[in-house]
Design an enzyme around this catalytic site. Structure first.
Site, mmCIF file in Angstrom:
data_model
loop_
_atom_site.group_PDB
_atom_site.id
_atom_site.type_symbol
_atom_site.label_atom_id
_atom_site.label_comp_id
_atom_site.label_asym_id
_atom_site.label_seq_id
_atom_site.Cartn_x
_atom_site.Cartn_y
_atom_site.Cartn_z
ATOM 1 N N GLU A 244 -13.516 17.128 -17.054
ATOM 2 C CA GLU A 244 -13.226 17.342 -15.631
ATOM 3 C C GLU A 244 -12.940 16.005 -14.934
ATOM 4 O OE1 GLU A 244 -15.197 20.484 -13.023
ATOM 5 O OE2 GLU A 244 -16.101 18.655 -12.255
ATOM 6 N N ARG A 270 11.436 7.877 12.274
ATOM 7 C CA ARG A 270 10.744 7.676 13.555
ATOM 8 C C ARG A 270 11.104 6.310 14.138
ATOM 9 N NH1 ARG A 270 8.407 9.585 18.139
ATOM 10 N NH2 ARG A 270 6.609 8.320 18.768
ATOM 11 N N GLN A 281 6.582 -4.588 9.318
ATOM 12 C CA GLN A 281 5.928 -4.913 8.037
ATOM 13 C C GLN A 281 4.590 -4.180 7.869
ATOM 14 O OE1 GLN A 281 4.357 -8.925 7.274
ATOM 15 N NE2 GLN A 281 5.896 -9.068 5.680
#
Ligand SMILES: Cc1cc2nc3c(=O)[nH]c(=O)nc-3n(C[C@H](O)[C@H](O)[C@H](O)COP(=O)(O)OP(=O)(O)OC[C@H]3O[C@@H](n4cnc5c(N)ncnc54)[C@H](O)[C@@H]3O)c2cc1C
Length: 383
Positions: A244, A270, A281
């Site tokens: 798992e 955007r 940056q």
């Protein structure tokens, strides 16, 4: 060493991703808010072959190797936005189905595996109790031998899929005086008298994956319900956890790819201060870090699957994979929100959910503190 997926693997991954994107995104925002698990989606996955992927063909599966299953989980994580469904599938596969393949008798495999592949049976792995979480071996649920039956008494908590499950792999002690050597795993069908299954607990993340309690009171199960042999519980638990921890975060790798794609698209589209936010940056460096984390996570996930297939998956490696991937997933989830600004916080966008789902990754399958303990213990034992 070959880092390139074969043409066949690439085609397989593409088909899983398309399936997930087309069939598994149903009312994601609403179901997350209302914490609804849809059994139809589980059945849809079974029909596609997800639950049967690593199960031998003779028991209704497809006999794929662990690496192929990891690739499928990654593709599901990229196409499907329902992190809860993915978590439920992972828990069923790695901590219940594959331990049954490894340790079950032919009769147990014939009884449970076909249903676990075709979607009619959901299975759980239940060890955690109110008094024993990280210290799982301190469990207090008892299994008393009485004639040809074991009688279970005690309780479990935080059990993935319990509210909707059909069969439970339950860890109990046949003799508390023996410590971990008394711990034994049992199959308990849901309709067994004396077993009470709690309703789904409300929780912060993975809300579409039901989590619940179990209570056992004079719960009689036939002697042949033991998985493996009496006293082998710890070995079975360790096997399940190793697998798992190495594989459960593979779907998060796919999700991290989607997060990156969404974040790059948003950074390009955007505009603020008259330019795309990606030109700043501070924003572009978040994208760069997400890319680096994604690549490292992907390589680790593939290595985990490959090691499992070689029979060489050690606890240190499994813990390192779970630790790194869960932290990377959480950080990239936070970065995705940050790149999206206020929009990233709105439930409707489905982005804030990433963070809530990812936080839980530091806790399940052993907390990340426990993974560090395991890694350090193994390092110190080998020097
Ligand atoms: C969503 C979800 C699904 C789960 N599914 C299952 C399931 O299917 N089956 C199942 O059996 N269990 C399941 N669990 C339980 C899970 O394995 C436990 O929550 C986990 O092991 C931690 O146990 P705990 O919650 O009791 O925390 P605790 O053990 O009480 O830990 C609390 C804090 O103490 C720290 N801590 C404890 N001991 C040490 C130590 N020795 N060194 C350093 N730090 C330590 C922990 O890291 C943690 O920060 C699930 C949990 C969650 C949240």
């Amino acid at each position: 060493m070959d880092f390139q997926l074969t043409a066949e693997q690439q085609a397989f991954v593409k088909s899983v991703r398309s399936f997930a994107a087309e069939k598994l995104n149903v009312d994601n925002v609403e179901r997350d808010q209302d914490a609804v698990f849809l059994r139809e989606l589980w059945t849809e996955c079974a029909r596609f072959g997800v639950q049967g992927l690593p199960i031998p063909e003779e028991y209704g599966g497809q006999g794929a190797d662990v690496l192929t299953t990891v690739l499928a989980m990654e593709a599901l994580g990229e196409g499907c936005r329902d992190g809860g469904l993915l978590f439920s599938l992972n828990a069923h596969l790695w901590s219940a189905a594959l331990p049954l393949v490894e340790f079950g008798t032919t009769e147990q495999k014939e009884r449970y595996l076909p249903g676990m592949c075709d979607g009619s049976l959901i299975a759980v792995h239940a060890i955690t109790e109110p008094g024993s979480g990280s210290d799982a071996m301190a469990l207090a649920t008892t299994a008393r031998l009485d004639g040809d039956a074991y009688v279970l008494d005690g309780g479990k908590q935080f059990i993935t899929n319990a509210p909707v499950a059909d069969v439970f792999i339950v860890f109990a002690t046949v003799d508390p005086g023996l410590g971990w050597a008394g711990i034994t795993a049992f199959f308990v069908p849901r309709d067994t008298p004396g077993l009470t299954v709690g309703s789904s607990d409300a929780k912060m993340g993975l809300r579409t994956s039901p989590t619940g309690e179990l209570s056992f009171q004079d719960c009689r199960i036939p002697k042949h319900s033991v998985l493996g042999v009496p006293g082998a519980g710890m070995m079975i638990f360790e096997y399940a956890m190793r697998l798992e921890r190495a594989c459960i975060m593979a779907s998060s790798v796919g999700t991290m790819q989607r997060q990156l794609d969404e974040s790059v698209a948003h950074a390009n589209s955007r505009q603020q201060f008259g330019q795309p936010i990606g030109d700043f940056q501070a924003v572009s460096h978040m994208l760069a870090d997400m890319q680096v984390r994604l690549t490292a996570s992907r390589l680790l996930a593939y290595r985990g699957g490959w090691l499992a297939d070689q029979g060489a998956l050690e606890p240190l490696e499994a813990s390192a994979i779970k630790l790194y991937l869960s932290e990377a997933y959480l950080q990239s989830s936070l970065d995705t929100v940050q790149v999206h600004g206020g929009y990233g916080i709105m439930a409707e966008a489905g982005i804030e959910r990433y963070v809530r789902d990812a936080v839980v990754g530091r806790i399940y399958s052993g907390t990340n503190q426990m993974q560090r303990n395991i890694i350090a213990q193994h390092l110190r034992a080998t020097t």
